[in-house]
Motif scaffolding. Structure first.
Motif, PDB file in Angstrom:
ATOM      1  N   ASP A 146      -3.970  -2.283   1.005  1.00  0.00           N
ATOM      2  CA  ASP A 146      -3.159  -1.304   0.280  1.00  0.00           C
ATOM      3  C   ASP A 146      -1.694  -1.724   0.395  1.00  0.00           C
ATOM      4  N   LEU A 147      -1.069  -1.995  -0.744  1.00  0.00           N
ATOM      5  CA  LEU A 147       0.288  -2.534  -0.755  1.00  0.00           C
ATOM      6  C   LEU A 147       1.279  -1.629  -0.033  1.00  0.00           C
ATOM      7  N   LYS A 148       1.212  -0.329  -0.287  1.00  0.00           N
ATOM      8  CA  LYS A 148       2.161   0.597   0.319  1.00  0.00           C
ATOM      9  C   LYS A 148       2.005   0.638   1.835  1.00  0.00           C
ATOM     10  N   ILE A 149       0.771   0.661   2.306  1.00  0.00           N
ATOM     11  CA  ILE A 149       0.529   0.750   3.747  1.00  0.00           C
ATOM     12  C   ILE A 149       0.983  -0.527   4.452  1.00  0.00           C
ATOM     13  N   ASN A 171       3.174  -2.694   3.466  1.00  0.00           N
ATOM     14  CA  ASN A 171       4.640  -2.807   3.406  1.00  0.00           C
ATOM     15  C   ASN A 171       5.328  -2.018   4.515  1.00  0.00           C
ATOM     16  N   THR A 172       4.728  -0.925   4.914  1.00  0.00           N
ATOM     17  CA  THR A 172       5.329  -0.132   5.999  1.00  0.00           C
ATOM     18  C   THR A 172       5.195  -0.847   7.348  1.00  0.00           C
ATOM     19  N   PRO A 187       6.550  -6.116   5.342  1.00  0.00           N
ATOM     20  CA  PRO A 187       6.534  -6.488   3.913  1.00  0.00           C
ATOM     21  C   PRO A 187       6.080  -7.921   3.661  1.00  0.00           C
ATOM     22  N   SER A 237       2.327  -8.339   2.831  1.00  0.00           N
ATOM     23  CA  SER A 237       1.740  -7.787   1.600  1.00  0.00           C
ATOM     24  C   SER A 237       1.175  -8.868   0.689  1.00  0.00           C
ATOM     25  N   GLN A 280       0.028  -1.182 -10.384  1.00  0.00           N
ATOM     26  CA  GLN A 280       1.210  -0.322 -10.281  1.00  0.00           C
ATOM     27  C   GLN A 280       1.210   0.736 -11.387  1.00  0.00           C
TER      28      GLN A 280
END
Length: 509
Positions: free
Chosen positions: A271-274, A276-277, A280, A283, A300
């Motif tokens: 999951d890109l958002k997870i 990245n946290t 980054p 990713s 997106q």
């Protein structure tokens, strides 16, 4: 000519998708620029005592896995092997249960028998001790995070210095054809210069590694070190199994001294958002092959549309409408080109009868006719050709999308898999025992569209056209039958929009 091009596209689609379905490694990775370096032969002499030698080739996995300890959290269960202080398997519990078997995840030495020492709600520790050294491995595992920290402390208990050649195994992958996940597996690596995706089935070694990861269809694990001079490797242990891991710089540990290593780990969904946290840089493990940029953009857009309607099926429909509107000028040109071809068809038929014994002159006269009426026989296929990159990108995105995994829409229970409306007791050849409705509806819509756009012909051409009207929908129906229902939904909506506009064109004089 246009029919032949459509057939060629359909056959190409069939070949590419069949290859994607059965090839052991569909992700094409560029490792030509990677300089595979031979791992320096480690000579681990100790100054006065035998150190813990960490070998690149360890025993078979089955010999190393005995008893396991389950570390349970809200979104995953982690199974540890206390004897090797390693992770055997990870069970992700959110939505549809999924296993990510690491087998020997984060193991350092198979020759050392660790014991579980301490467990809290967010950590688990293992310890090994003999007369010469004490090793403590502590996994810090926050409950509401997919990030993990691994602390390894080594203390020299002897009166002599020892030389360490630390190794850390990230995991072992089953790359056999029997493993349904093997076609999705690859290795993600980042050094001081770039990141790359590598095949898990080929041996590799690289230097100055910042992080390395492995993944299957939906989940992954990545590890980064706080040390410089780290080397990474991929090694086939047996023909059906590969090992991925790290070699840390050789260290001399003086008598009574202690050394520590700290590793940052991600163990969770792609999951890109997870990701990245957490980091980054990591990713980049989310990779969709040749059409990666388009696939990332489509995901997106899907995420944006999902934020508006809160349903992935509706989001796919909106995406299909958006793509249709984007290509509408070309689609309109295609429909008008097909209409003009219908008008010219009687003249072409007359030329065929007149010049049936002179095919070269016939082709020349037909092309002149097209030129005179400003008709491009291939222009009608341009929108279909432009859809192909979008189609393949969306295919890769949907079969790997964690978000769509288990997403419901109407009778569909999983948009990343075939819609499976019914299950039969007996299998149908080429189709299996599952009844998928969406591909059938799509084939029916395609049949209607071809029927209403059919040009008036006579003789042999008419017979060929009738066969095409039947064969093409069946061919596309078979091709789409086992595809993700989200992808079929996208194509079905696009086809229905094209069909509606075709009706409108036909009403015009």
């Amino acid at each position: 000519m246009e029919k032949r091009l459509v057939i060629a596209i359909a056959l190409s689609l069939l070949v590419l998708l069949t290859w994607s379905a059965f090839a052991p490694k569909p992700q094409i990775v560029d490792n030509k620029e990677v300089i595979a370096q031979k791992q320096e032969a480690s000579t681990p002499p100790m100054i006065a005592a035998k150190p813990a030698i960490l070998l690149p080739s360890l025993p078979a996995t089955a010999d190393l896995i005995k008893d396991t300890v389950k570390f349970s959290q809200e979104h995953r269960d982690i199974l540890f092997n206390p004897a090797t202080a390693s992770i055997v398997d990870v069970v992700f519990k959110k939505g549809i249960e999924h296993h990510l078997p690491l087998k020997l995840g984060f193991m350092t030495d198979s020759n050392l028998a660790f014991k579980q020492s301490e467990t809290t709600a967010e950590s688990i520790s293992f310890v090994y001790e003999d007369q010469k050294q004490r090793i403590i491995k502590k996994f810090i595992i926050p409950n509401n995070s997919y990030s993990i920290e691994l602390e390894i402390k080594i203390q020299n208990l002897s009166s002599l210095a020892i030389r360490l050649n630390p190794q850390l195994i990230l995991g072992r992958l089953d790359i056999s054809a029997k493993n349904p996940q093997s076609r999705y597996q690859d290795v993600f690596l980042g050094n001081t210069e770039k990141t790359m995706h590598l095949s898990a089935a080929k041996d590799f070694s690289g230097s100055n590694v910042k992080f390395i990861g492995l993944r299957d269809q939906y989940f992954c694990t990545i590890i980064g070190s706080d040390k410089a001079g780290v080397n990474a490797y991929i090694k086939k242990i047996v023909p059906q199994e590969s090992e991925i891991g790290l070699f840390l710089p050789e260290t001399e540990l003086m008598a009574g001294a202690q050394i520590g290593h700290l590793f940052s780990i991600y163990l969770g969904p792609q999951d890109l958002k997870i990701i990245n946290t957490v980091n980054p840089e990591w990713s980049g493990i989310i990779f969709f092959g040749t059409f990666d940029f388009i696939a990332q953009l489509l995901l997106q857009l899907l995420g944006f549309f999902f934020g508006l309607v809160h349903n992935w099926g509706l989001a796919i429909i909106i995406l299909s409408v958006a793509v249709y509107l984007l290509l509408f000028p070309l689609s309109m040109k295609q429909m008008r080109s097909m209409k003009e071809m219908q008008i010219l068809q009687p003249k072409i038929e007359a030329l065929r009868k007149e010049l049936k014994d002179n095919p070269q002159k016939l082709n020349k006269e037909v092309m002149e006719l097209y030129k005179e009426h400003k008709v491009n026989p291939l222009g009608g296929c341009l929108p279909l050709l432009l859809q192909m990159p979008i189609f393949f990108a969306l295919y890769q995105a949907l079969i790997r999308s964690v978000a769509l995994r288990g997403a419901h829409f109407l009778w569909i229970k999983d948009l990343s898999a075939p819609d499976r409306a019914f299950v039969l007791k007996n299998s149908i050849p080429f189709l299996g025992n599952q009844v998928n409705i969406l591909p059938v509806l799509m084939a029916i819509g395609m049949f209607i569209q071809q029927k209403i756009s059919m040009a008036k012909t006579t003789g042999e051409a008419a017979q060929q056209q009738k066969m095409m009207i039947i064969i093409m929908p069946i061919m596309f129906g078979v091709i789409f039958y086992q595809m993700p229902s989200g992808l079929v939904l996208y194509w079905f909506v696009n086809s229905m929009l094209m069909l509606g506009y075709q009706f409108r064109i036909n009403k015009q004089k």
